[in-house]
Enzyme design. Sequence first.
Site, PDB file in Angstrom:
ATOM      1  N   TYR A   1      36.361  56.301  50.078  1.00  0.00           N
ATOM      2  CA  TYR A   1      37.032  55.768  48.880  1.00  0.00           C
ATOM      3  C   TYR A   1      38.067  56.783  48.378  1.00  0.00           C
ATOM      4  CZ  TYR A   1      37.650  53.892  44.126  1.00  0.00           C
ATOM      5  OH  TYR A   1      38.182  53.393  42.945  1.00  0.00           O
TER       6      TYR A   1
ATOM      7  N   SER B   1      42.578  56.482  41.583  1.00  0.00           N
ATOM      8  CA  SER B   1      41.305  56.786  40.921  1.00  0.00           C
ATOM      9  C   SER B   1      41.135  58.294  40.884  1.00  0.00           C
ATOM     10  CB  SER B   1      40.165  56.174  41.737  1.00  0.00           C
ATOM     11  OG  SER B   1      38.941  56.798  41.421  1.00  0.00           O
TER      12      SER B   1
HETATM   13  N1  NAP Z   1      36.547  50.231  37.306  1.00  0.00           N
HETATM   14  C1  NAP Z   1      36.724  51.534  37.361  1.00  0.00           C
HETATM   15  O1  NAP Z   1      36.006  52.321  36.723  1.00  0.00           O
HETATM   16  C2  NAP Z   1      37.845  52.109  38.192  1.00  0.00           C
HETATM   17  C3  NAP Z   1      38.029  53.501  38.204  1.00  0.00           C
HETATM   18  C4  NAP Z   1      39.045  54.028  38.996  1.00  0.00           C
HETATM   19  C5  NAP Z   1      39.860  53.192  39.728  1.00  0.00           C
HETATM   20  N2  NAP Z   1      39.660  51.842  39.686  1.00  0.00           N
HETATM   21  C6  NAP Z   1      40.551  50.985  40.506  1.00  0.00           C
HETATM   22  O2  NAP Z   1      40.991  49.885  39.739  1.00  0.00           O
HETATM   23  C7  NAP Z   1      41.339  48.800  40.610  1.00  0.00           C
HETATM   24  C8  NAP Z   1      40.790  47.504  40.049  1.00  0.00           C
HETATM   25  O3  NAP Z   1      39.389  47.553  40.080  1.00  0.00           O
HETATM   26  P1  NAP Z   1      38.431  46.868  38.991  1.00  0.00           P
HETATM   27  O4  NAP Z   1      37.622  47.944  38.404  1.00  0.00           O
HETATM   28  O5  NAP Z   1      39.198  45.966  38.128  1.00  0.00           O
HETATM   29  O6  NAP Z   1      37.421  46.054  39.957  1.00  0.00           O
HETATM   30  P2  NAP Z   1      37.347  44.521  40.392  1.00  0.00           P
HETATM   31  O7  NAP Z   1      37.164  43.646  39.222  1.00  0.00           O
HETATM   32  O8  NAP Z   1      36.355  44.465  41.499  1.00  0.00           O
HETATM   33  O9  NAP Z   1      38.819  44.255  40.948  1.00  0.00           O
HETATM   34  C9  NAP Z   1      39.198  44.532  42.261  1.00  0.00           C
HETATM   35  C10 NAP Z   1      39.976  43.344  42.775  1.00  0.00           C
HETATM   36  O10 NAP Z   1      40.403  43.612  44.101  1.00  0.00           O
HETATM   37  C11 NAP Z   1      40.252  42.430  44.846  1.00  0.00           C
HETATM   38  N3  NAP Z   1      40.147  42.674  46.270  1.00  0.00           N
HETATM   39  C12 NAP Z   1      39.182  43.348  46.936  1.00  0.00           C
HETATM   40  N4  NAP Z   1      39.396  43.305  48.248  1.00  0.00           N
HETATM   41  C13 NAP Z   1      40.533  42.575  48.438  1.00  0.00           C
HETATM   42  C14 NAP Z   1      41.268  42.166  49.567  1.00  0.00           C
HETATM   43  N5  NAP Z   1      40.866  42.455  50.825  1.00  0.00           N
HETATM   44  N6  NAP Z   1      42.394  41.445  49.385  1.00  0.00           N
HETATM   45  C15 NAP Z   1      42.803  41.108  48.144  1.00  0.00           C
HETATM   46  N7  NAP Z   1      42.128  41.462  47.021  1.00  0.00           N
HETATM   47  C16 NAP Z   1      41.007  42.184  47.179  1.00  0.00           C
HETATM   48  C17 NAP Z   1      38.987  41.807  44.298  1.00  0.00           C
HETATM   49  O11 NAP Z   1      38.946  40.453  44.646  1.00  0.00           O
HETATM   50  P3  NAP Z   1      37.543  39.693  44.916  1.00  0.00           P
HETATM   51  O12 NAP Z   1      37.147  39.203  43.576  1.00  0.00           O
HETATM   52  O13 NAP Z   1      37.936  38.603  45.875  1.00  0.00           O
HETATM   53  O14 NAP Z   1      36.593  40.672  45.508  1.00  0.00           O
HETATM   54  C18 NAP Z   1      39.130  42.061  42.812  1.00  0.00           C
HETATM   55  O15 NAP Z   1      39.856  41.030  42.182  1.00  0.00           O
HETATM   56  C19 NAP Z   1      40.806  49.170  41.982  1.00  0.00           C
HETATM   57  O16 NAP Z   1      41.875  49.610  42.799  1.00  0.00           O
HETATM   58  C20 NAP Z   1      39.866  50.337  41.696  1.00  0.00           C
HETATM   59  O17 NAP Z   1      39.733  51.219  42.789  1.00  0.00           O
HETATM   60  C21 NAP Z   1      38.688  51.278  38.932  1.00  0.00           C
END
Ligand code: NAP
Length: 333
Positions: free
Chosen positions: A200, A174
């Site tokens: 984070y 990120s």
């Molecule tokens: N969205 C943004 O703007 C953004 C920006 C920069 C970076 N990112 C990165 O992109 C990645 C994906 O995020 P997203 O935006 O798609 O959010 P998201 O929909 O919340 O996806 C995150 C996933 O991680 C899973 N997870 C969390 N804790 C876990 C654990 N202990 N074991 C296994 N799985 C776990 C969640 O599962 P549950 O459903 O069970 O919680 C969820 O499926 C993340 O690494 C995030 O830091 C996102």
Amino acid sequence: MTTNHSQPGSPAHDDPTLLTTPFGSHASAGEVIDGVDLTGRRAVVTGGASGIGAETVRALAAAGAEVTVATRRPESAEPLVREFAATGGAGLVRTEALDLSDLTSVAAFTRAWRGPLDILVANAGIMALPTRTLTAGGWEAQLATNYLGHFALATGLHPALRDAGSARIVVVSSGAHQEVPFDFEDPHFERRPYDPWVAYGQSKTADVLFAAGVRRWAADGITANALNPGYILTRLQRHLDDDTMRAFGVMDDAGNLEPLPYYKTPEQGAATSVLLAASPLLKGVTGRYFEDNQEARTVRGDDDRPGGVGAHALDPEAANRLWEYGTEALGGA
Ligand SMILES: NC(=O)c1ccc[n+]([C@@H]2O[C@H](COP(=O)([O-])OP(=O)(O)OC[C@H]3O[C@@H](n4cnc5c(N)ncnc54)[C@H](OP(=O)(O)O)[C@@H]3O)[C@@H](O)[C@H]2O)c1
């Protein structure tokens, strides 16, 4: 500290050493691997049941791969499993239980894995937990989930990645990593005050350093790169309160969420992951950081343009030190 929520900048194409691709910042995951055939390839996507992970799974499976959604709630991946079972095409989605914050769960996943693994997308993550939260193992939860769990997963799957011959690891970091070097003295906030964004950001710096550290597996044909997916409204923001969402400009007075113009859809947010995982443009490329489907410039000193990768996150010495730290944290070896 708050995260830098400014609009991402265009990568610096004026640096000829940076890898460029024809894809714009808002290209979709499907577009960046259009024409790529992944039949016979096997992929694992952590956190692949929601957000950009689900779109990563969709694009890889649509290109013919067998994709395992590694999720702590396997039932949440069932719609994706059914979606691809119904297409009857080469692509297949299956699901396996994995809780990255629990090393027993990670070990069970890696022990059960059979055969070569071509693509590992370390996508799962949690963001900005308001209070310091520890896992059962005593680790700060964001570091444990975003970095240490993935490090344990990759090292456990190393033989399977090696057996694939030219495996790729993709680590979803990120832009929040930028101002936060890894604190080797106190990674779990035992002696310094806890800050949700520092925790984070530190975990996301660790993600980039982890990808850089995979260079040691080059002789096994394994490459690894990290990325910033951009801004996407997903469940990731669930720990942020309404005031923070309003300050970010994505919530109106009535509490409705509305993405800013430069935000991406989940399908666009998954593009850089999919590009790194499967595009022929990335063949043999390792230890680099990408955003908006391009390699990002390294940010040093007083460069205050948005975007880019902090020099601290690609530092080879820090990458080696973190690999040693991670190995020790997992119990030696
Ligand atoms: N969205 C943004 O703007 C953004 C920006 C920069 C970076 N990112 C990165 O992109 C990645 C994906 O995020 P997203 O935006 O798609 O959010 P998201 O929909 O919340 O996806 C995150 C996933 O991680 C899973 N997870 C969390 N804790 C876990 C654990 N202990 N074991 C296994 N799985 C776990 C969640 O599962 P549950 O459903 O069970 O919680 C969820 O499926 C993340 O690494 C995030 O830091 C996102």
